[in-house]
Design an enzyme around this catalytic site. Structure first.
Site, PDB file in Angstrom:
ATOM      1  N   SER B  37       0.832  -1.211   0.000  1.00 40.09           N
ATOM      2  CA  SER B  37       0.000   0.000   0.000  1.00 40.09           C
ATOM      3  C   SER B  37       0.861   1.253   0.000  1.00 40.09           C
ATOM      4  O   SER B  37       0.425   2.310  -0.454  1.00 40.09           O
ATOM      5  CB  SER B  37      -0.893   0.042   1.243  1.00 40.09           C
ATOM      6  OG  SER B  37      -1.605  -1.151   1.398  1.00 40.09           O
ATOM      7  N   GLY B 121      -5.969   5.988  10.270  1.00 35.80           N
ATOM      8  CA  GLY B 121      -5.840   4.531  10.379  1.00 35.80           C
ATOM      9  C   GLY B 121      -7.192   3.866  10.304  1.00 35.80           C
ATOM     10  O   GLY B 121      -7.316   2.726   9.880  1.00 35.80           O
ATOM     11  N   ASP B 153      -8.141   3.671  -2.657  1.00 30.78           N
ATOM     12  CA  ASP B 153      -9.337   3.425  -3.458  1.00 30.78           C
ATOM     13  C   ASP B 153     -10.384   2.658  -2.659  1.00 30.78           C
ATOM     14  O   ASP B 153     -11.574   2.996  -2.695  1.00 30.78           O
ATOM     15  CB  ASP B 153      -9.018   2.752  -4.803  1.00 30.78           C
ATOM     16  CG  ASP B 153      -8.143   1.516  -4.698  1.00 30.78           C
ATOM     17  OD1 ASP B 153      -7.896   0.877  -5.736  1.00 30.78           O
ATOM     18  OD2 ASP B 153      -7.671   1.174  -3.591  1.00 30.78           O
ATOM     19  N   LEU B 185      -6.418  -3.155  -5.700  1.00 28.48           N
ATOM     20  CA  LEU B 185      -6.542  -4.266  -4.747  1.00 28.48           C
ATOM     21  C   LEU B 185      -6.859  -3.764  -3.341  1.00 28.48           C
ATOM     22  O   LEU B 185      -6.158  -2.923  -2.796  1.00 28.48           O
ATOM     23  CB  LEU B 185      -5.247  -5.087  -4.722  1.00 28.48           C
ATOM     24  CG  LEU B 185      -4.934  -5.821  -6.023  1.00 28.48           C
ATOM     25  CD1 LEU B 185      -3.518  -6.387  -5.997  1.00 28.48           C
ATOM     26  CD2 LEU B 185      -5.947  -6.937  -6.272  1.00 28.48           C
ATOM     27  N   LYS B 245      -0.339  -1.701  -7.032  1.00 28.62           N
ATOM     28  CA  LYS B 245      -0.020  -2.042  -5.651  1.00 28.62           C
ATOM     29  C   LYS B 245       1.281  -2.820  -5.648  1.00 28.62           C
ATOM     30  O   LYS B 245       1.472  -3.722  -6.462  1.00 28.62           O
ATOM     31  CB  LYS B 245      -1.156  -2.876  -5.057  1.00 28.62           C
ATOM     32  CG  LYS B 245      -1.178  -2.921  -3.527  1.00 28.62           C
ATOM     33  CD  LYS B 245      -2.570  -3.285  -2.989  1.00 28.62           C
ATOM     34  CE  LYS B 245      -2.597  -3.298  -1.463  1.00 28.62           C
ATOM     35  NZ  LYS B 245      -3.965  -3.478  -0.945  1.00 28.62           N
ATOM     36  N   HIS B 259      -1.678  -7.599   0.912  1.00 23.99           N
ATOM     37  CA  HIS B 259      -2.104  -6.451   1.720  1.00 23.99           C
ATOM     38  C   HIS B 259      -1.734  -6.667   3.178  1.00 23.99           C
ATOM     39  O   HIS B 259      -2.038  -7.698   3.758  1.00 23.99           O
ATOM     40  CB  HIS B 259      -3.620  -6.239   1.603  1.00 23.99           C
ATOM     41  CG  HIS B 259      -4.119  -5.111   2.448  1.00 23.99           C
ATOM     42  ND1 HIS B 259      -4.221  -3.821   1.983  1.00 23.99           N
ATOM     43  CD2 HIS B 259      -4.497  -5.064   3.751  1.00 23.99           C
ATOM     44  CE1 HIS B 259      -4.654  -3.034   2.967  1.00 23.99           C
ATOM     45  NE2 HIS B 259      -4.836  -3.766   4.049  1.00 23.99           N
ATOM     46  N   GLU B 364     -22.900  13.800  10.067  1.00 24.82           N
ATOM     47  CA  GLU B 364     -22.238  13.938  11.364  1.00 24.82           C
ATOM     48  C   GLU B 364     -20.798  13.437  11.339  1.00 24.82           C
ATOM     49  O   GLU B 364     -19.931  13.998  12.005  1.00 24.82           O
ATOM     50  CB  GLU B 364     -23.030  13.186  12.450  1.00 24.82           C
ATOM     51  CG  GLU B 364     -24.421  13.751  12.727  1.00 24.82           C
ATOM     52  CD  GLU B 364     -25.455  13.370  11.682  1.00 24.82           C
ATOM     53  OE1 GLU B 364     -25.184  12.412  10.914  1.00 24.82           O
ATOM     54  OE2 GLU B 364     -26.508  14.019  11.624  1.00 24.82           O
ATOM     55  N   ASP B 421     -41.349  12.583  19.930  1.00 23.92           N
ATOM     56  CA  ASP B 421     -40.600  12.153  18.754  1.00 23.92           C
ATOM     57  C   ASP B 421     -40.187  10.685  18.851  1.00 23.92           C
ATOM     58  O   ASP B 421     -39.932  10.043  17.839  1.00 23.92           O
ATOM     59  CB  ASP B 421     -39.346  13.022  18.568  1.00 23.92           C
ATOM     60  CG  ASP B 421     -39.545  14.150  17.562  1.00 23.92           C
ATOM     61  OD1 ASP B 421     -38.595  14.931  17.369  1.00 23.92           O
ATOM     62  OD2 ASP B 421     -40.645  14.244  16.965  1.00 23.92           O
ATOM     63  N   GLN B 425     -34.920   9.569  18.278  1.00 26.00           N
ATOM     64  CA  GLN B 425     -34.348  10.895  18.512  1.00 26.00           C
ATOM     65  C   GLN B 425     -33.771  11.063  19.914  1.00 26.00           C
ATOM     66  O   GLN B 425     -33.251  12.135  20.243  1.00 26.00           O
ATOM     67  CB  GLN B 425     -35.418  11.984  18.303  1.00 26.00           C
ATOM     68  CG  GLN B 425     -36.333  11.770  17.094  1.00 26.00           C
ATOM     69  CD  GLN B 425     -35.630  11.991  15.779  1.00 26.00           C
ATOM     70  OE1 GLN B 425     -35.136  13.075  15.494  1.00 26.00           O
ATOM     71  NE2 GLN B 425     -35.580  10.954  14.943  1.00 26.00           N
TER      72      GLN B 425
END
Lengths: 630, 630
Positions: B37, B121, B153, B185, B245, B259, B364, B421, B425
């Protein structure tokens, strides 16, 4: 563009008007609820349910071949209830119980309402839930039903939607239809894209969906779009509808400041004027689907595990083996993994039972949403990734509890013990996270045998289970015939003279056993309990140990709050004994597992030191007490 | 396409070769780490840092006008360290300490390494962090630096990336450049899009970014792309680079299964053959930026709050007022909200101090990432949304603790008390979530005055703070002059004859006070403590109360695990007294706040009943004990 008979269109428009009328009354009566958000989507949903495309057996909402409708914009619940009232499934009277204590017509839908496919209300989750149901139709039940998801425009900013959009295209789920209600207005002003429906369509199309843009209040366009969506065979479909928030009540249309506001009594009266002559007896009909049901595979008994005592096996590996072993005992068990199956060892199952394994890629939120959708359609999903990365989906995990879901979460790479990868990859808050869910079960086996048994127990259990596994190998300490129940524990070492009790789970069980050996040599007998069931904890055994030994030391590879130690405290709270909690007390870094357990205070050496200190203090206290009496 | 001098290109290629060599040695020595990587992005990063575009004062990594480089693919840490070794900033020798215990070259970067802008990470978070830094440059510091984010990716499937992509386009942040290292990959096989760089580009372009597609190993193309990116004035830029890679070590190139794997000693030897003649003395130079620094506003003292005792004010409203009031005392304070500022009441600040308010829309995860980026650039972000929706960003919150971040989280709409609600919520797990972070502070004021004071305390505190606010109004019970410190509490009612102590926070303080009145009428005096600082808890005051009254009842509007009750248990664990935890013991639904507090067992009535039971039991026990002695 199809030609539609004027009477048909008029009928649907009258239905939509009735549905708006119901939404108005429910929210106004409750003095609470999202009226304008419901009004914008009324024509779309009326066209869907009653326009001839939707297939649903109204007296059997759980029929396996029903089309599915999910309100990702769950706050439009008044619309959901109004629709089903218009279908004749619920009483107009019941609509007036909306949001009242005890009513099944809650502020945001849950499956207490039989026509709610899942609990929604935290935005951005419905498309993934729908993806799960579509995946179920296409790959598991092999049924022709379609899944429709009503989406708000504001919630398209939630990344989870784009996880679902990517994956649905990848899996070519042509039986999934999203409908974006682009009404321009969010909670406190205009959304990022306003009424630019082409922008929405371009974005979704770039991910490989078929897109249709329509006027969301033009019934012929709506009907055509649904017909076209239902004919699609190769891609998921997104309908992007330009709508007006508050449509149907003139003083609310496209007006900012009305989100989440119900009308007061004067405004209610004013609005009702616009519904004079509404036909309250009108009902819409929905054609039932073909009475197809999925094949029900017969459960077959599983083989028993075969591990050799003393051999070193990682519990994550035992997880993969167990899932594979019990696959035919639980024919509805499926495995979902977030591109780490060669780490979580779900890959063992994936290799053996590929038809029931689904790669979810690096998108944990969507993975949990998909699992919920599968669970609602009768499957038992085991959802695996690193324990640390399950925190990515805490809102989805949280929401799943309100859907009577039967989800099993498996978090690997627990604690500082994972070593060199460092804290970003370490599960150190996961026990607290899963314990915090009211109805959860939390299990943390320490060896391969107990892992295998608890995976079975988890599959058989009805409800949310979290199973925590380790990266590193640990020695097998249990016999293959040993049984492990949710709520149980194992007393591994005990004498009648134990000075205190060590309570541990997972990696720290082995640290506790090492400490026990050392302490025995030091002439300090201690009890050792494997509390593999952290929730529910075995309060009876803890109580016995507390009574017999007078003090407890807990040890966990986890930060100090909300985990094993606090579980033990809580279980003994009414008649407590002194408890010392050993947990990860320092921010970890890279290093070997052993170095990090030492550094953070949860190693065998740390346990021995703690016990020594406690026993000395107690002894000194006893001497002092004795001296005082003389 | 610019013409580049052959010697320049050759120099950069040699640097890249050295950097690959360093990556190889670091991981092989450590027997751990993500080599392939790192190799795929080596040319890209060499071209960026040493190709003439990047501006960085190497002996002042925190210079405010440095360009910023974030490794969203944090597992490529070997590459990060190798780059800075090639810049002469760290010793080749230190590279061999990679992943060792105590080394600042950790498995995934944290700011213990001075050239890591933030801890990464957990994938999918770097673009949002970069967005925060770009926003800082553009809207706060008004500096010309650019922010570059290296993306994997595989991690583009994380929805959080698409939240960042949407928002960066909306804010027209032309000073933000992403580089996707499309090496095909993932961890266990090919990614969803493989090497289809056009597909990535189409998707990002649909969101309004400028996109460039290149061969990620063609140095002239790389240099041109960075030059073009740096010239962009109106849109953020995404470079999509087709890479291999494992590039640079023949037996690793484009090979699956490598990997996260380091080479063994034989493979290391084999690979070294391909680096014979590498120039280890070679160094790259980076031009320093203009020595511009942001204007430092002078803090001015804030006005004092003015509330009338007995008046009903919602603590969320007091939050908005407080933030506005202290704005000039903390010139680096900024407010971020997730499209609910008219609910969290951050809108009060937004209206008064618009230059320091940033709408984050319903996203968020990205909101917290942006806050981290702002915090790393010296700002004090107050991040607000519903308490329940902060769970959406738990992974981001978790990761922020490893960045020495100074984030303040404000969660409104706590508990069942929000009413109609319903549970989607309701914040019912948020205290547990925030307590679980090792270094967090958790505050839950019960009235407007204490809220105002604790907002100030939070702003002044160095580190993560969570402040929990209420939807409903509560009576002001404190005097405007009262002081509130982190780690403190208030004893609201006490006598020398208290039978036990009630410990509450937020809404339940008022329930406890009501219960106290009733109990007083019943002739049962009880102590009442407002434990507004849940973490750190005021252990001293709890100890005094435990010693004086012999038993404690805790009450919280929160599920039972990981919250106030368990905090109290933990604080008294070494010398415990009986503790009864009242918390939300049933799954809530719609209803009024009062109905729901009654239903779930945390109302004044529930407290009175519990106290009555405990006191009777204790009394009966005392009588039995007395009878036994006679």
């Amino acid at each position: 563009m199809q030609r539609h008979s004027p009477s048909r269109i008029a009928h649907l428009q009258s239905l939509a008007r009735l549905i708006r009328y119901h939404s108005l009354n429910a929210t106004s009566r409750a003095h609470s609820g999202h009226l304008t958000s419901s009004l914008s989507a009324a024509d779309l949903m009326t066209g869907l349910l009653f326009g001839g495309t939707f297939r649903f057996k109204v007296d059997e909402p759980d029929h396996p071949n029903n089309d599915r409708l999910i309100f990702s914009k769950g706050h439009a619940s008044p619309l959901l209830y109004a629709l089903w009232a218009a279908a004749g499934c619920i009483d107009e009277q019941e609509l007036l119980s909306y949001r009242q204590f005890g009513s099944r017509l809650e502020g945001h839908p849950t499956p207490r309402f039989p026509y709610a496919e899942a609990a929604t209300g935290s935005l951005g989750q419905g498309l993934g839930i729908g993806l799960g149901m579509a995946l179920n139709a296409s790959r598991l039940d092999h049924l022709p039903y379609r899944t429709y998801v009503l989406l708000g425009d504001s919630e398209m900013s939630e990344g989870s939607q784009w996880e679902a959009i990517q994956l649905a295209a990848y899996y070519q789920l042509a039986n999934l239809v999203g409908i974006i209600d682009v009404n321009r207005l969010g909670q406190r002003g205009q959304t990022m894209l306003g009424h630019d429906i082409e922008a929405y369509a371009r974005r979704v199309a770039a991910f490989g969906w078929k897109t249709l843009t329509i006027d969301g209040h033009d019934m012929p366009q709506i009907l055509d779009a649904f017909r076209e969506s239902a004919a699609e065979r190769s891609q998921p479909v997104m309908m992007v509808a330009r709508t007006v928030k508050g449509k149907g009540i003139s003083f609310l249309e496209d007006a900012d400041g009305w989100h989440g506001k119900a009308l007061d009594d004067d405004q209610w009266k004013q609005a009702l004027v616009e519904f004079s002559g509404v036909d309250r007896e009108l009902r819409g009909t929905i054609t039932a689907p073909e009475d197809l049901r999925p094949e029900r595979a017969t459960p077959q008994s599983a083989a028993v595990p075969h591990y050799e005592i003393g051999k070193s096996v990682a519990t994550r590996t035992a997880y993969g083996a167990a899932l594979t072993r019990i696959a035919r005992q639980f024919p509805h068990l499926v495995s979902l993994d977030g591109e780490v199956s060669n780490s979580t060892m779900a890959e063992i199952f994936a290799a053996q039972v590929p038809a029931r394994f689904f790669e979810m890629f690096i998108a944990e939120q969507n993975m949990v949403e998909v699992a919920l959708g599968l669970s609602r359609r009768g499957k038992i999903p085991f959802v695996s990734t690193f324990a640390a990365f399950l925190t990515r989906a805490f809102d989805q995990i949280r929401m799943s509890q309100y859907s009577q879901a039967n989800l099993k979460f498996v978090g690997s790479h627990a604690g500082v013990s994972i070593g060199e990868d460092g804290p970003s990859q370490m599960g150190l808050e996961d026990l607290a996270m899963f314990r915090s869910i009211l109805t959860s079960t939390v299990l943390h086996p320490c060896d391969a045998v107990s892992t295998e048994k608890l995976v079975e127990a988890a599959a058989a259990h009805d409800g949310m289970v979290y199973l925590r596994t380790l990266r590193q190998s640990t020695p097998v300490i249990y016999d293959n015939e040993e049984s492990f129940r949710i709520g149980g524990s194992k007393v591994l070492r005990q004498t009648s003279k134990d000075r205190l009790t060590l309570v541990a789970a997972g990696a720290t069980v082995h640290e506790a056993l090492k400490a026990h050996e050392q302490l025995q040599r030091d002439g300090i007998p201690v009890r050792v309990i494997d509390a593999y069931s952290i929730k529910p904890i075995d309060a009876t055994t803890l109580r016995e140990a507390a009574d017999a030994t007078g003090a407890i030391v807990t040890i966990e590879d986890h930060y100090p709050a909300g985990g094993l130690g606090e579980t033990v405290l809580h279980a003994l709270a009414d008649r407590p004994v002194p408890v010392t909690i050993l947990a990860v007390q320092k921010t970890p870094m890279s290093g070997t597992g052993e170095e990090l357990r030492d550094f953070t205070g949860i190693s065998a050496a740390a346990i021995v030191k703690t016990v020594g200190r406690l026993v000395t203090r107690e002894h000194a206290g006893a001497i002092a007490g004795r001296d005082r009496r003389h």
